[in-house]
Design a protein around this motif. Structure first.
Motif, PDB file in Angstrom:
ATOM      1  N   GLU A 119      44.589  31.805  46.817  1.00  0.00           N
ATOM      2  CA  GLU A 119      43.986  33.058  47.284  1.00  0.00           C
ATOM      3  C   GLU A 119      44.790  34.264  46.803  1.00  0.00           C
ATOM      4  OE1 GLU A 119      42.570  35.249  51.460  1.00  0.00           O
ATOM      5  OE2 GLU A 119      43.475  33.239  51.500  1.00  0.00           O
ATOM      6  N   ILE A 120      46.114  34.161  46.848  1.00  0.00           N
ATOM      7  CA  ILE A 120      46.986  35.258  46.408  1.00  0.00           C
ATOM      8  C   ILE A 120      46.820  35.500  44.906  1.00  0.00           C
ATOM      9  CG2 ILE A 120      49.398  35.990  46.117  1.00  0.00           C
ATOM     10  CD1 ILE A 120      50.077  34.205  48.550  1.00  0.00           C
ATOM     11  N   ILE A 121      46.877  34.417  44.129  1.00  0.00           N
ATOM     12  CA  ILE A 121      46.807  34.533  42.668  1.00  0.00           C
ATOM     13  C   ILE A 121      45.435  35.016  42.229  1.00  0.00           C
ATOM     14  CG2 ILE A 121      47.107  33.309  40.497  1.00  0.00           C
ATOM     15  CD1 ILE A 121      49.661  33.588  42.239  1.00  0.00           C
ATOM     16  N   LEU A 122      44.397  34.449  42.830  1.00  0.00           N
ATOM     17  CA  LEU A 122      43.030  34.831  42.464  1.00  0.00           C
ATOM     18  C   LEU A 122      42.779  36.306  42.766  1.00  0.00           C
ATOM     19  CD1 LEU A 122      40.197  34.031  41.497  1.00  0.00           C
ATOM     20  CD2 LEU A 122      39.667  33.407  43.873  1.00  0.00           C
ATOM     21  N   LYS A 123      43.279  36.780  43.882  1.00  0.00           N
ATOM     22  CA  LYS A 123      43.099  38.187  44.252  1.00  0.00           C
ATOM     23  C   LYS A 123      43.679  39.107  43.183  1.00  0.00           C
ATOM     24  CE  LYS A 123      44.317  41.568  47.835  1.00  0.00           C
ATOM     25  NZ  LYS A 123      45.043  41.779  49.118  1.00  0.00           N
ATOM     26  N   GLU A 124      44.880  38.789  42.691  1.00  0.00           N
ATOM     27  CA  GLU A 124      45.518  39.623  41.672  1.00  0.00           C
ATOM     28  C   GLU A 124      44.772  39.543  40.339  1.00  0.00           C
ATOM     29  OE1 GLU A 124      47.729  41.762  42.450  1.00  0.00           O
ATOM     30  OE2 GLU A 124      47.919  40.975  44.486  1.00  0.00           O
ATOM     31  N   LEU A 125      44.299  38.351  39.999  1.00  0.00           N
ATOM     32  CA  LEU A 125      43.553  38.190  38.754  1.00  0.00           C
ATOM     33  C   LEU A 125      42.234  38.964  38.814  1.00  0.00           C
ATOM     34  CD1 LEU A 125      43.252  36.936  35.980  1.00  0.00           C
ATOM     35  CD2 LEU A 125      42.422  34.835  37.069  1.00  0.00           C
ATOM     36  N   GLN A 126      41.561  38.901  39.934  1.00  0.00           N
ATOM     37  CA  GLN A 126      40.300  39.633  40.085  1.00  0.00           C
ATOM     38  C   GLN A 126      40.529  41.146  40.097  1.00  0.00           C
ATOM     39  OE1 GLN A 126      38.903  37.683  43.682  1.00  0.00           O
ATOM     40  NE2 GLN A 126      37.474  36.400  42.520  1.00  0.00           N
ATOM     41  N   TYR A 127      41.664  41.567  40.633  1.00  0.00           N
ATOM     42  CA  TYR A 127      42.002  42.992  40.633  1.00  0.00           C
ATOM     43  C   TYR A 127      42.118  43.509  39.201  1.00  0.00           C
ATOM     44  CZ  TYR A 127      44.786  47.247  41.240  1.00  0.00           C
ATOM     45  OH  TYR A 127      45.247  48.549  41.176  1.00  0.00           O
ATOM     46  N   VAL A 128      42.814  42.763  38.353  1.00  0.00           N
ATOM     47  CA  VAL A 128      42.982  43.174  36.953  1.00  0.00           C
ATOM     48  C   VAL A 128      41.653  43.054  36.204  1.00  0.00           C
ATOM     49  CG1 VAL A 128      44.200  42.685  34.802  1.00  0.00           C
ATOM     50  CG2 VAL A 128      45.427  42.540  36.974  1.00  0.00           C
ATOM     51  N   ALA A 129      40.915  41.987  36.469  1.00  0.00           N
ATOM     52  CA  ALA A 129      39.641  41.770  35.784  1.00  0.00           C
ATOM     53  C   ALA A 129      38.636  42.880  36.094  1.00  0.00           C
ATOM     54  CB  ALA A 129      39.052  40.416  36.173  1.00  0.00           C
ATOM     55  N   ALA A 130      38.710  43.436  37.301  1.00  0.00           N
ATOM     56  CA  ALA A 130      37.806  44.521  37.669  1.00  0.00           C
ATOM     57  C   ALA A 130      38.050  45.751  36.797  1.00  0.00           C
ATOM     58  CB  ALA A 130      37.992  44.880  39.143  1.00  0.00           C
ATOM     59  N   GLN A 131      39.276  45.899  36.309  1.00  0.00           N
ATOM     60  CA  GLN A 131      39.605  47.037  35.441  1.00  0.00           C
ATOM     61  C   GLN A 131      39.373  46.717  33.963  1.00  0.00           C
ATOM     62  OE1 GLN A 131      43.478  48.962  36.764  1.00  0.00           O
ATOM     63  NE2 GLN A 131      43.499  47.124  38.015  1.00  0.00           N
ATOM     64  N   SER A 132      39.592  45.468  33.584  1.00  0.00           N
ATOM     65  CA  SER A 132      39.479  45.091  32.176  1.00  0.00           C
ATOM     66  C   SER A 132      38.057  44.710  31.775  1.00  0.00           C
ATOM     67  CB  SER A 132      40.414  43.924  31.863  1.00  0.00           C
ATOM     68  OG  SER A 132      40.014  42.760  32.578  1.00  0.00           O
ATOM     69  N   GLY A 133      37.216  44.413  32.783  1.00  0.00           N
ATOM     70  CA  GLY A 133      35.842  44.011  32.490  1.00  0.00           C
ATOM     71  C   GLY A 133      35.705  42.535  32.160  1.00  0.00           C
ATOM     72  N   ASP A 134      36.755  41.757  32.399  1.00  0.00           N
ATOM     73  CA  ASP A 134      36.707  40.328  32.127  1.00  0.00           C
ATOM     74  C   ASP A 134      36.065  39.580  33.296  1.00  0.00           C
ATOM     75  OD1 ASP A 134      38.064  40.470  29.611  1.00  0.00           O
ATOM     76  OD2 ASP A 134      39.939  40.771  30.695  1.00  0.00           O
ATOM     77  N   GLU A 135      35.542  38.392  33.009  1.00  0.00           N
ATOM     78  CA  GLU A 135      34.895  37.561  34.021  1.00  0.00           C
ATOM     79  C   GLU A 135      35.834  36.423  34.394  1.00  0.00           C
ATOM     80  OE1 GLU A 135      30.537  35.385  34.713  1.00  0.00           O
ATOM     81  OE2 GLU A 135      31.118  36.128  32.734  1.00  0.00           O
ATOM     82  N   VAL A 136      36.015  36.179  35.691  1.00  0.00           N
ATOM     83  CA  VAL A 136      36.982  35.200  36.180  1.00  0.00           C
ATOM     84  C   VAL A 136      36.272  33.996  36.794  1.00  0.00           C
ATOM     85  CG1 VAL A 136      38.797  34.772  37.887  1.00  0.00           C
ATOM     86  CG2 VAL A 136      38.796  36.899  36.579  1.00  0.00           C
ATOM     87  N   PHE A 137      36.769  32.797  36.454  1.00  0.00           N
ATOM     88  CA  PHE A 137      36.267  31.554  37.027  1.00  0.00           C
ATOM     89  C   PHE A 137      37.434  30.821  37.676  1.00  0.00           C
ATOM     90  CE2 PHE A 137      33.590  32.691  33.481  1.00  0.00           C
ATOM     91  CZ  PHE A 137      32.307  32.528  33.987  1.00  0.00           C
ATOM     92  N   ASN A 138      37.349  30.583  38.960  1.00  0.00           N
ATOM     93  CA  ASN A 138      38.405  29.913  39.717  1.00  0.00           C
ATOM     94  C   ASN A 138      38.072  28.416  39.756  1.00  0.00           C
ATOM     95  OD1 ASN A 138      40.672  29.623  41.396  1.00  0.00           O
ATOM     96  ND2 ASN A 138      39.457  29.917  43.252  1.00  0.00           N
ATOM     97  N   VAL A 139      38.653  27.632  38.834  1.00  0.00           N
ATOM     98  CA  VAL A 139      38.177  26.263  38.631  1.00  0.00           C
ATOM     99  C   VAL A 139      39.114  25.182  39.154  1.00  0.00           C
ATOM    100  CG1 VAL A 139      36.900  27.002  36.587  1.00  0.00           C
ATOM    101  CG2 VAL A 139      39.183  26.037  36.296  1.00  0.00           C
ATOM    102  N   GLY A 140      40.271  25.551  39.679  1.00  0.00           N
ATOM    103  CA  GLY A 140      41.228  24.554  40.154  1.00  0.00           C
ATOM    104  C   GLY A 140      41.171  24.373  41.656  1.00  0.00           C
TER     105      GLY A 140
END
Length: 213
Positions: A16-37
């Protein structure tokens, strides 16, 4: 970019901690995130070996462009990922590692340590690593420092050629692995959704479907 995050059993509680930070950056970069693990201890059991299989399948199928992986130290996930010829995985403990990896090695996966040195401001450190991969502001593979750019680009290309030369055909190699090991790596619903909805290589996604059935 389409970016996958995959985490193993020992570090699932931090997802949850890691995904939150990744989604925060992705919201600015325009990248799409898949949480697969793994998300928690009750999720299907994945080791760092399964993470390497996941990364290789998603990248080979062109379902994602980049994979963030990791385990307690990041070393196991690094080795498991680089066991596959189509994965060029780096290792980052801090943002400068991530920047240098994108500029010098220009790979398609990065392994992080989710237990070692994971203390105060760990989430800020992780965010910085994600930013250097997704929002560095400069073209990847340019080398660093500038005067070393050309040999670094040449060596990165040579290493990729070496990996391809010693490898089997990807699908042949996947079929040669223990079938149960591959099946467990592909069990997660979020992994399957990412693969089946985004795969551009039918022979790989069809093989996974067959294995699961």
């Amino acid at each position: 970019m389409k970016i996958a995050l995959t985490m193993e059993n020992s570090q699932a509680a931090k997802n949850e901690i890691i995904l939150k930070e990744l989604q925060y950056v992705a919201a600015q970069s325009g990248d799409e995130v898949f949480n697969v693990g793994m998300c928690d201890a009750d999720d299907h059991h994945l080791t760092y070996i399964h993470l390497g299989i996941q990364a290789s399948i998603l990248l080979a199928a062109k379902a994602v462009d980049f994979v963030f992986t990791g385990c307690g130290t990041g070393q196991g996930a690094l080795m498991a990922s680089n066991a596959h010829a189509n994965v060029v995985c780096g290792y980052a403990l801090e943002p400068s590692d991530a920047f240098l990896f994108t500029q010098i090695n220009n790979g398609n996966a990065l392994s992080l340590a989710f237990a070692k040195n994971f203390g105060w401001a760990a989430e800020l450190n992780v965010r910085g690593i994600f930013e250097k991969v997704m929002m560095s502001g400069c073209e990847r593979g340019q080398g660093y420092p500038v005067e070393r750019a050309l040999p670094q680009q040449q060596n990165a290309a040579i290493l990729n050629d070496v990996k391809r030369a010693v490898a089997k055909d990807y699908l042949e190699g996947l079929k040669a692995m223990d079938a149960e090991l591959v099946r467990v790596a592909c069990l997660g619903e979020r992994f399957q959704k990412c693969l089946f909805e985004n795969s551009q290589v039918d022979e790989i996604s069809d093989f996974v479907r067959e294995l699961l059935n």
